[in-house]
Design an enzyme around this catalytic site. Structure first.
Site, PDB file in Angstrom:
ATOM      1  CE1 TYR A   1     -16.277  10.934 -16.305  1.00 45.80           C
ATOM      2  CE2 TYR A   1     -15.881  10.987 -13.944  1.00 45.80           C
ATOM      3  CZ  TYR A   1     -16.200  10.283 -15.085  1.00 45.80           C
ATOM      4  OH  TYR A   1     -16.445   8.940 -15.017  1.00 45.80           O
TER       5      TYR A   1
ATOM      6  NE  ARG B   1      -2.777   0.687   3.444  1.00 43.01           N
ATOM      7  CZ  ARG B   1      -2.074   1.014   4.537  1.00 43.01           C
ATOM      8  NH1 ARG B   1      -1.366   2.126   4.587  1.00 43.01           N
ATOM      9  NH2 ARG B   1      -2.086   0.215   5.581  1.00 43.01           N
TER      10      ARG B   1
ATOM     11  CG  ASP C   1      -9.409  15.365 -15.429  1.00 43.02           C
ATOM     12  OD1 ASP C   1      -8.750  14.671 -16.231  1.00 43.02           O
ATOM     13  OD2 ASP C   1     -10.413  14.931 -14.828  1.00 43.02           O
TER      14      ASP C   1
ATOM     15  CE  LYS D   1     -12.348   7.200 -18.553  1.00 40.90           C
ATOM     16  NZ  LYS D   1     -12.624   8.494 -17.943  1.00 40.90           N
TER      17      LYS D   1
HETATM   18  C1  LIG Z   1     -13.232   8.998 -16.714  1.00 39.46           C
HETATM   19  C2  LIG Z   1     -12.843  10.339 -16.197  1.00 39.46           C
HETATM   20  C3  LIG Z   1     -12.627  10.553 -14.830  1.00 39.46           C
HETATM   21  C4  LIG Z   1     -12.848   9.488 -13.795  1.00 39.46           C
HETATM   22  O1  LIG Z   1     -11.943   8.449 -13.943  1.00 39.46           O
HETATM   23  P1  LIG Z   1     -12.234   6.940 -13.430  1.00 39.46           P
HETATM   24  O2  LIG Z   1     -10.980   6.228 -13.801  1.00 39.46           O
HETATM   25  O3  LIG Z   1     -13.455   6.456 -14.144  1.00 39.46           O
HETATM   26  O4  LIG Z   1     -12.448   7.021 -11.957  1.00 39.46           O
HETATM   27  C5  LIG Z   1     -12.237  11.825 -14.432  1.00 39.46           C
HETATM   28  N1  LIG Z   1     -12.067  12.825 -15.319  1.00 39.46           N
HETATM   29  C6  LIG Z   1     -12.281  12.654 -16.646  1.00 39.46           C
HETATM   30  C7  LIG Z   1     -12.105  13.799 -17.580  1.00 39.46           C
HETATM   31  C8  LIG Z   1     -12.681  11.405 -17.126  1.00 39.46           C
HETATM   32  O5  LIG Z   1     -12.905  11.242 -18.440  1.00 39.46           O
END
Ligand SMILES: *Cc1c(COP(=O)(O)O)cnc(C)c1O
Length: 394
Positions: free
Chosen positions: A102, A50, A174, A199
């Protein structure tokens, strides 16, 4: 000054030939939850997974270099990375967030606000008046998301991070929609970059993960400390998969962006398509800023079509290569209908304010050939609006 390698070199070389046990060329996967002590009171580099794990650190090291930061904390999801950066806000502190962030981020911020842990102001970050009002209120943290989801609105990172600096707020970007291959917010003045590595970074739709990369060592240290404290660090196997995924990041996203430009031009010229949202198109309001702060226009695109719900449904059923699913950034092309899928939690009025129409589709363009994708859309669009098609044929 150390020489800064290109993205493709960094990912191809990440932790290659660093194994001291057997000389493995590729970094091994260390699944062990714990590590031996050399002797009483003699802790080695790692003791418990962890807190620290060599496979997770290999991924973190690669991400830090890609974003030009000085440390990355690898966590269990994109939402975990946002949870992590919000630990830097003291009780009752103000967070400025984009009004079209998001959905999960919006839910996290409003839920924490309801419990009195922080305050949040959602603003249109392209509206200087709204920004002026918000920045006068002594924000602790400013969140930026560009391009935004699902309308691909572009925010000027340098401008917002300068406003944050002037009032001592931490700026967080982000960078999920572009990845460090197409945008490096730390170089544009941000303090922290967060990712849903689910992603583009992993890129193969088989891991849920996240990361937070800091510009300076103090922030990096704080984020690492909190991730361990909260227990949200990423799993070694997920880190291994993601490190494998990012080796092809640069070539993937550049090809996907190129294909998306072709798809955007096709859609823009199609009579059944009423609007296309893609920063690569010259008529997109964020085109000039995107050109300045990005290294490519990305592989996400949204468009509105002409048709009632039954026709929209026929259109989606008619697609053979675009799979109807949420998420994005994988090698496979996807289509989503924000009003009933990703943004269904918003009420109709909020959706309308955000400009998310019922006839809006969002696509994530994969690695299929551009000709095949255009052909697929072209055939399915015939099902959408028979009237205009017949008119054209005549
Ligand atoms: C998918 C996404 C998230 C959240 O990510 P997870 O891996 O699903 O928790 C946050 N910000 C953006 C822009 C996203 O596309």
């Amino acid at each position: 000054m150390t020489h800064k390698f290109h993205t493709s070199t960094l990912t191809a070389q990440a932790s290659v030939a660093t194994d001291t046990s057997y000389g493995a060329v590729m970094p091994p996967l260390h699944l062990s939850s714990n590590f031996t002590f050399a002797g009483l009171g003699e802790k080695r580099q790692y003791d418990y997974s962890r807190s620290g794990n060599p496979t997770r650190d290999a991924l973190g090291d690669a991400l830090a270099k890609l974003e030009n930061g000085c440390g990355a904390t690898v966590v269990s999801s994109g939402m975990a990375s946002l949870t992590l950066v919000l630990q830097l806000v003291d009780q009752g502190g103000l967070v400025i967030a984009p009004h079209d962030c998001y959905g999960g981020t919006h839910r996290l911020l409003t839920s924490l606000e309801k419990r009195g842990l922080l305050r949040v102001l959602f603003v249109d970050q392209n509206n200087q008046q709204e920004l002026d009002v918000a920045f006068k209120q002594n924000p602790a943290l400013v969140l930026i998301e560009t391009p935004s989801n699902p309308l691909l609105r572009i925010t000027d990172i340098k401008h917002i991070t300068n406003l944050a600096k002037a009032c001592g707020a931490i700026s967080v970007v982000d960078n999920t929609f572009l990845s460090p291959a197409l945008q490096r917010p730390l170089d544009l003045g941000a303090d922290i970059v967060v990712h849903s590595t689910t992603k583009y970074l992993n890129g193969h739709s088989d891991v849920v993960g996240g990361a937070a990369i800091a510009k300076n060592p103090e922030l990096a240290e704080k984020l690492g400390w909190w991730a361990n404290c909260l227990g949200i660090t990423g799993a070694p196997f997920d880190s291994y998969q993601t490190l494998r995924g990012i080796r092809t990041l640069d070539i993937r996203i550049k090809q996907q962006s190129k294909t998306t430009e072709t798809v955007a031009e096709f859609l823009e010229a199609h009579p059944a398509v009423t609007k296309v949202y893609y920063p690569g198109l010259k008529n997109h309001p964020g085109h000039a800023i995107a050109k300045q702060q990005q290294f490519g226009f990305g592989a996400m695109l949204s468009f509105e079509v002409d048709g009632d719900f039954a026709q929209l449904s026929q259109f989606v059923d008619g697609l053979k290569l675009f799979t109807l699913a949420e998420s994005l950034g994988g090698v496979e092309s996807l289509i989503a209908h924000p009003a009933t899928m990703t943004h269904a939690a918003m009420d109709e009025e909020a959706r309308q304010t955000a400009g998310i129409a019922d006839n809006l589709f969002r696509i994530s363009v994969g690695l299929e050939h551009a000709d095949d994708l255009v052909d697929d859309l072209s055939k399915a669009l015939l099902l959408l609006n028979k009237k205009s098609t017949f008119a054209r044929a005549g």
